[in-house]
Design an enzyme around this catalytic site. Structure first.
Site, PDB file in Angstrom:
ATOM      1  N   ASN A   1       1.098  -1.321   0.522  1.00 58.81           N
ATOM      2  CA  ASN A   1       0.630  -0.116  -0.165  1.00 58.81           C
ATOM      3  C   ASN A   1       1.508   1.390   0.076  1.00 58.81           C
ATOM      4  OD1 ASN A   1      -2.665   1.406   0.642  1.00 58.81           O
ATOM      5  ND2 ASN A   1      -1.565   2.179   1.926  1.00 58.81           N
ATOM      6  N   GLU A   2       0.809   1.976  -0.777  1.00 57.44           N
ATOM      7  CA  GLU A   2       1.422   3.397  -0.501  1.00 57.44           C
ATOM      8  C   GLU A   2       2.501   3.460  -0.929  1.00 57.44           C
ATOM      9  OE1 GLU A   2      -0.960   6.563   1.624  1.00 57.44           O
ATOM     10  OE2 GLU A   2      -2.453   6.101  -0.684  1.00 57.44           O
TER      11      GLU A   2
ATOM     12  N   GLU B   1      -8.837   4.039  -3.405  1.00 60.10           N
ATOM     13  CA  GLU B   1      -8.774   4.490  -2.291  1.00 60.10           C
ATOM     14  C   GLU B   1      -9.343   5.956  -3.321  1.00 60.10           C
ATOM     15  OE1 GLU B   1      -6.890   5.377   0.890  1.00 60.10           O
ATOM     16  OE2 GLU B   1      -5.543   2.928   0.648  1.00 60.10           O
TER      17      GLU B   1
HETATM   18  O1  AHR Z   1      -8.218   5.547   3.680  1.00 59.54           O
HETATM   19  C1  AHR Z   1      -7.066   6.375   5.043  1.00 59.54           C
HETATM   20  C2  AHR Z   1      -5.321   6.031   4.530  1.00 59.54           C
HETATM   21  O2  AHR Z   1      -5.372   6.949   2.997  1.00 59.54           O
HETATM   22  C3  AHR Z   1      -4.757   4.624   3.893  1.00 59.54           C
HETATM   23  O3  AHR Z   1      -4.111   3.948   5.108  1.00 59.54           O
HETATM   24  C4  AHR Z   1      -3.963   5.146   3.346  1.00 59.54           C
HETATM   25  O4  AHR Z   1      -3.452   4.292   2.389  1.00 59.54           O
HETATM   26  C5  AHR Z   1      -4.353   6.450   2.257  1.00 59.54           C
HETATM   27  O5  AHR Z   1      -2.991   7.604   2.658  1.00 59.54           O
END
Ligand code: AHR
Length: 498
Positions: free
Chosen positions: A171-172, A291
């Site tokens: 993730n990210e 997201e």
């Molecule tokens: O959705 C909240 C956060 O936003 C998540 O954990 C992250 O992936 C993003 O920065």
């Protein structure tokens, strides 16, 4: 103000992947604990999951859900959440400075998702961990039997594998805030090798590699190029994330961010095509916008709170109160996803319950729908099928983030001879007089018209009243092969023609 628009039955953009209406839920704040799961609540089922929350989720007809993070996943040990609950460790969640009790793990979450008919989309930890833990997790989840991890799952009472197809490779990973953040090439190599291992076990897995955390990151879009150059042939999607806000109280500029998102999608589409050509690759890589949402109402205040608090358990965090303005924004963003369904195959509203979410669940109290629940629900219910091109000729505006933005924001979806149009009149003050010409739909008439309009832009829903909700619209009708009628300023319409 007059707006002419047109659709033609044969002028399609793409088949829409149902997963355009997917969701995301993370172990953070009260999303899981006292969100979907609250043993002891009057509405809790035998597994501790809230029936009232489940019903609101069910009504959204969500096809897939990304789990368990988010930033959380980058220091998560998935094994902490399996086996007898009383033996599970309490851990410190480094992403949100909270305590994770592990009372919900993969098996509990899978039961919840299965009861709601939602496919899981699982993220592996490529921050603090790597290939070994990712393959073990997949073996536990997907292998039938006869191996260490699959037999352990069976020992935990789950005879059949879950056969999860969608897997997120971290993730990210470009974000400095991420535990185990990486350089692009370094991450691209790891993603490639992890993809190889996961595909060895689940050949038809759909693998999602991390793009930039958003389009404002200093390494965007170079990150995407470098990462894809390392792993293009072994992945199916690249992730995009974007959160939106209107702190400057400039509504038209806020709506303009939907255009900006279109540029983001275009740019990543270009990078994908570039890498595909450079590598002489045959496979296609699509966009997984895993997201997206409005996130600004409490963002700064929350950021101050969680950075200094003392490791609370399931604290209230990112509990945004969504406004009518946000309803219009979310409706427009979903229109953009429909219009770009050639590139964007999966999109996940972030998140689902309590944390930047369309559903709120008060601890020990009511579950209720935020204002953004409705455009998400209406798109999920009626936005499946084939996206049609919509030509628009009408008034436009310029704002800080975009030029030539149409006041009329519209998308159209056709299925089995029906057409559904999703319309936002973004104008702050003017009624739009619509004439949408319909070619290839002889004899079409309005089957239903839902509308959300007439609220103060800052109005919100709450546990005791949900004033922002669709009502039956009137004044739109088909005449001489065109859908016509008046659209009030700042109004959202869903019109189904059959
Ligand atoms: O959705 C909240 C956060 O936003 C998540 O954990 C992250 O992936 C993003 O920065």
């Amino acid at each position: 103000m007059r707006v002419n628009a047109a659709i033609h039955r044969d002028f399609a953009i793409s088949e829409i992947d149902d997963r355009l209406y997917a969701a995301f839920i993370e172990h953070m704040g009260r999303a899981i604990y006292s969100g979907i799961y609250e043993p002891g609540h009057a509405q809790a089922d035998g597994n501790g999951f809230r029936r009232d929350v489940a019903q609101l989720v069910r009504d959204l007809n969500i096809p897939a859900i990304r789990y368990p993070g988010g930033n959380f996943v980058s220091s998560y040990n998935w094994e902490d959440g399996i086996g007898p609950k009383e033996g599970r460790p309490v851990r410190l969640d480094l992403a949100w400075r909270s305590k994770e009790t592990n009372q919900v793990g993969i098996n509990e979450f899978a039961t919840w998702a299965d009861e709601l008919g939602i496919d899981m989309m699982l993220a592996v930890n490529l921050g603090s961990r790597g290939i070994e833990e990712a393959r073990n997790f997949m073996e536990y989840v997907n292998h039938p039997s006869g191996s260490y991890w699959s037999d352990l799952r069976r020992k935990h009472g789950v005879e059949k594998p879950y056969n999860v197809k969608m897997w997120c490779l971290g993730n990210e990973m470009d974000g400095p805030w991420q535990i185990g953040a990486k350089q692009a090439r370094e991450y691209g190599r790891l993603a490639d090798e992890t993809a190889k291992a996961l595909r060895a076990m689940t050949p038809d897995a759909e693998l999602i590699v991390c793009g930039s955390s958003n389009d404002q990151m200093p390494t965007y879009p170079e990150w995407e190029r470098s990462v894809l150059e390392e792993c293009y042939e072994h992945v199916d999607y690249i992730s995009l994330h974007k959160y939106f806000g209107n702190s400057s109280r400039d509504t038209l500029n806020f709506f303009g961010k939907i255009e900006e998102t279109g540029r983001y999608i275009n740019a990543i589409g270009g990078v994908i095509d570039f890498v595909k050509a450079k590598k002489r690759a045959k496979n296609d890589v699509y966009i997984c916008f895993d997201e997206w949402n409005v996130w600004y109402h409490r963002r700064e205040e929350d950021s101050r709170r969680w950075r200094s608090w003392d490791w609370p358990e399931a604290p209230a965090l990112l509990e945004e109160d969504y406004t009518f303005e946000d309803t219009l924004f979310v409706a427009g963003l979903l229109n953009e996803f429909i219009r770009r369904s050639d590139r964007v195959k999966i999109a996940c509203i972030a998140q689902l319950v309590n944390v930047i979410a369309p559903i709120r669940a008060d601890k020990g109290g009511k579950a209720w729908r935020q204002s953004i629940y409705w455009p998400y629900q209406l798109a999920s219910l009626y936005g499946r099928g084939t996206a049609l091109r919509v030509a628009v000729d009408g008034p436009k505006y310029d704002c800080e983030v975009a030029s030539d933005v149409d006041y009329l924001d519209i998308s159209a979806v056709t299925r089995d001879g029906t057409v559904t149009v999703f319309i936002v009149n973004r104008h702050l003050a003017e009624t739009l007089d619509l004439r949408l010409s319909l070619t290839g739909y002889p004899g079409a008439s309005v089957e239903f018209h839902k509308v959300i309009e007439g609220h103060d832009l800052m109005a919100t829903n709450g546990p005791d009243a949900e004033p922002i909700a669709p009502t039956d619209g009137k004044g739109l009708a088909v005449e001489d092969g065109a859908l016509g009628g008046k659209l009030a300023p700042l109004s959202y319409h869903v019109v189904r023609l059959k």
